[in-house]
Design an enzyme around this catalytic site. Structure first.
Site, PDB file in Angstrom:
ATOM      1  N   ARG A 220      50.038  37.460  60.655  1.00 22.08           N
ATOM      2  CA  ARG A 220      50.013  38.538  59.664  1.00 22.08           C
ATOM      3  C   ARG A 220      48.589  38.986  59.334  1.00 22.08           C
ATOM      4  O   ARG A 220      48.363  40.150  59.028  1.00 22.08           O
ATOM      5  CB  ARG A 220      50.732  38.105  58.391  1.00 22.08           C
ATOM      6  CG  ARG A 220      52.251  38.064  58.549  1.00 22.08           C
ATOM      7  CD  ARG A 220      52.943  37.731  57.256  1.00 22.08           C
ATOM      8  NE  ARG A 220      54.376  37.943  57.354  1.00 22.08           N
ATOM      9  CZ  ARG A 220      55.238  37.753  56.362  1.00 22.08           C
ATOM     10  NH1 ARG A 220      54.786  37.349  55.186  1.00 22.08           N
ATOM     11  NH2 ARG A 220      56.524  37.965  56.542  1.00 22.08           N
TER      12      ARG A 220
ATOM     13  N   LYS B 127      74.178  33.797  57.898  1.00 29.18           N
ATOM     14  CA  LYS B 127      75.263  34.301  57.057  1.00 29.18           C
ATOM     15  C   LYS B 127      75.550  35.779  57.285  1.00 29.18           C
ATOM     16  O   LYS B 127      74.651  36.607  57.268  1.00 29.18           O
ATOM     17  CB  LYS B 127      74.926  34.069  55.580  1.00 29.18           C
ATOM     18  CG  LYS B 127      74.836  32.596  55.193  1.00 29.18           C
ATOM     19  CD  LYS B 127      74.563  32.436  53.715  1.00 29.18           C
ATOM     20  CE  LYS B 127      74.541  30.960  53.313  1.00 29.18           C
ATOM     21  NZ  LYS B 127      74.307  30.799  51.860  1.00 29.18           N
TER      22      LYS B 127
ATOM     23  N   GLY C 120      60.104  37.478  60.053  1.00 25.66           N
ATOM     24  CA  GLY C 120      60.624  36.226  59.545  1.00 25.66           C
ATOM     25  C   GLY C 120      60.741  35.157  60.612  1.00 25.66           C
ATOM     26  O   GLY C 120      59.878  34.981  61.471  1.00 25.66           O
TER      27      GLY C 120
ATOM     28  N   GLY D  52      62.501  40.226  54.718  1.00 27.26           N
ATOM     29  CA  GLY D  52      63.461  40.964  53.906  1.00 27.26           C
ATOM     30  C   GLY D  52      63.258  42.460  53.979  1.00 27.26           C
ATOM     31  O   GLY D  52      64.221  43.237  53.937  1.00 27.26           O
TER      32      GLY D  52
END
Length: 409
Positions: A44, A205, A358, A381
């Site tokens: 990053r 999920k 991520g 996110g």
């Protein structure tokens, strides 16, 4: 993919302003993994270098703002930005000054001492309780450090915090090179992709990815679902899933997506074989079975080799591939092969490959093929919410190119 500095939303960028001699408040996302005070992965930080170097070359006086970890508005010495400033100094081959506070006396003194081309860094912005609360007073204090605001922190653009949203209303505000590139590449996936477009969505999920799946179904030519979330879809097809993670509340949602796939939307594909085991920590033997033969006493922990080969074959003929989420429990070496096999296959295709941020970014890096991907998003996110079609507060706060005010060239 065209001009990397022009995003599809039309936000003003650093190429639209004159920054010489001006103090530039540069919001970056240097929230990198740390271990024992050392940076584990500086991806990053490196991603922000094009923006920082461009601002340096144009004579800006750069004040870097970032968060690190989750100090929740309290000073935590273990989360000081010192290691980040030192690493940035090495990468820039120039000293990066560090302020002892975020927007106090020390930060103002550092900002005042900067010369054209200099770089300084304030302390962890989340040490301040006003940051996550998007407090107007704190935002004003932060804005008072500079003349221009540049947001290059796509990874935090989904947060309406003082340094990502509040400050943008108080200073002439533009995107940095990284932010503009993220908006351009991800915007193209949703609005103007090169086809065929294949999407691969993994993760644990269905509940966290259902909006992404719904939004992409109308846009892609083929949508692969993997990871633990695939078990919810297998259950929706009436298959046994053993002790696998299944979100019962989302079985009907998965069934609806499968039915939609069979009609007018893009085709949805599921694993044909999976790796199963008794425990998800890698302490028990594992083996590959067809999805129709998952044992009652075992759980799915990865895709199988046949599925990996099918995904690879589908991507060979693709023009664009967007991939978000690992296809197995990649942090356990025994269950990482599916994700790595697909990563290696993508590295050998001619498709423009877009890797969601991520965990998947780390997985692709560990597979040794990160440099062969077309684009690796720095968002986690933020990437998911963008692909859901949501408006990101940190982006919405930035003006369009035609409205950047008196600093325009």
């Amino acid at each position: 993919m065209g001009d990397a500095t022009i995003d599809r939303i039309g936000r003003a960028s650093i190429d639209d302003i004159d920054v010489r001699g001006r103090r530039v408040l540069l919001r970056v996302d240097f929230n990198v993994p740390m271990r024992d005070g050392q940076i584990v992965d500086d991806r990053r930080i490196r991603a922000a270098l094009p923006t920082i170097e461009a601002l340096q070359g144009r004579g800006a006086r750069i004040i870097v703002v970032t968060h690190l970890g989750r100090p929740k508005g309290h000073v935590d010495a273990a989360l000081s930005v010192g290691p980040l400033a030192r690493r940035l100094s090495v990468l820039l081959r120039a000293t990066v000054r560090q302020a002892p506070d975020v927007a106090g006396v020390g930060a103002h003194a550092m900002a005042a001492a900067l010369n054209d081309g200099d770089v300084g860094m304030v302390e962890n912005v989340r040490f301040e309780p006003g940051e996550e609360a998007n407090d107007a007073v704190f935002a004003a204090n932060l804005a008072s450090l500079a003349d221009v605001y540049v947001n290059d922190a796509f990874g935090t653009a989904h947060r309406a915090h003082a340094s990502t949203e509040g400050v943008a209303h108080l200073l002439p505000a533009v995107t940095g090179r990284l932010m503009a590139r993220e908006l351009k590449v991800l915007g193209d996936v949703l609005e103007d992709p090169r086809r065929p477009l294949v999407a691969i969505i993994g993760g644990a999920k269905t509940s966290t990815k259902v909006r992404v799946l719904n939004n992409l179904m109308d846009r892609v030519d083929l949508l692969w679902v993997g990871g633990a979330m695939a078990s919810t879809f297998l259950r929706a097809k009436g298959l046994g899933t053993g002790r696998s993670l299944v979100e019962d509340a989302y079985v009907d949602v998965a069934r609806g997506l499968l039915e939609s796939s069979a009609s007018e939307h893009g085709r949805l594909a599921l694993p044909t074989d999976v790796l199963v085991t008794a425990n998800p920590d890698g302490s028990t033997p594992s083996h590959v079975v067809a999805v129709e033969a998952i044992p009652d006493d075992m759980m799915v922990v990865d895709i199988g080799p046949d599925t990996a080969a099918h995904i690879a074959a589908d991507c060979v003929g693709a023009a664009t591939v967007v991939w978000n989420g690992p296809l197995g429990i990649y942090e356990v070496p025994a269950f990482a092969e599916g994700t790595r096999a697909v990563a290696r296959s993508l590295a050998g295709t001619s498709a423009f490959t877009i890797i969601g941020g991520g965990d998947l970014a780390a997985a692709v890096e560990s597979a040794g093929v990160a440099d062969k991907m077309g684009f690796i998003s720095t968002g986690g996110g933020a990437t998911i919410e963008f692909l859901e079609g949501k408006t990101l507060p940190g982006v919405a706060a930035l003006p369009e190119r035609e409205a950047i005010g008196p600093v325009a060239r």
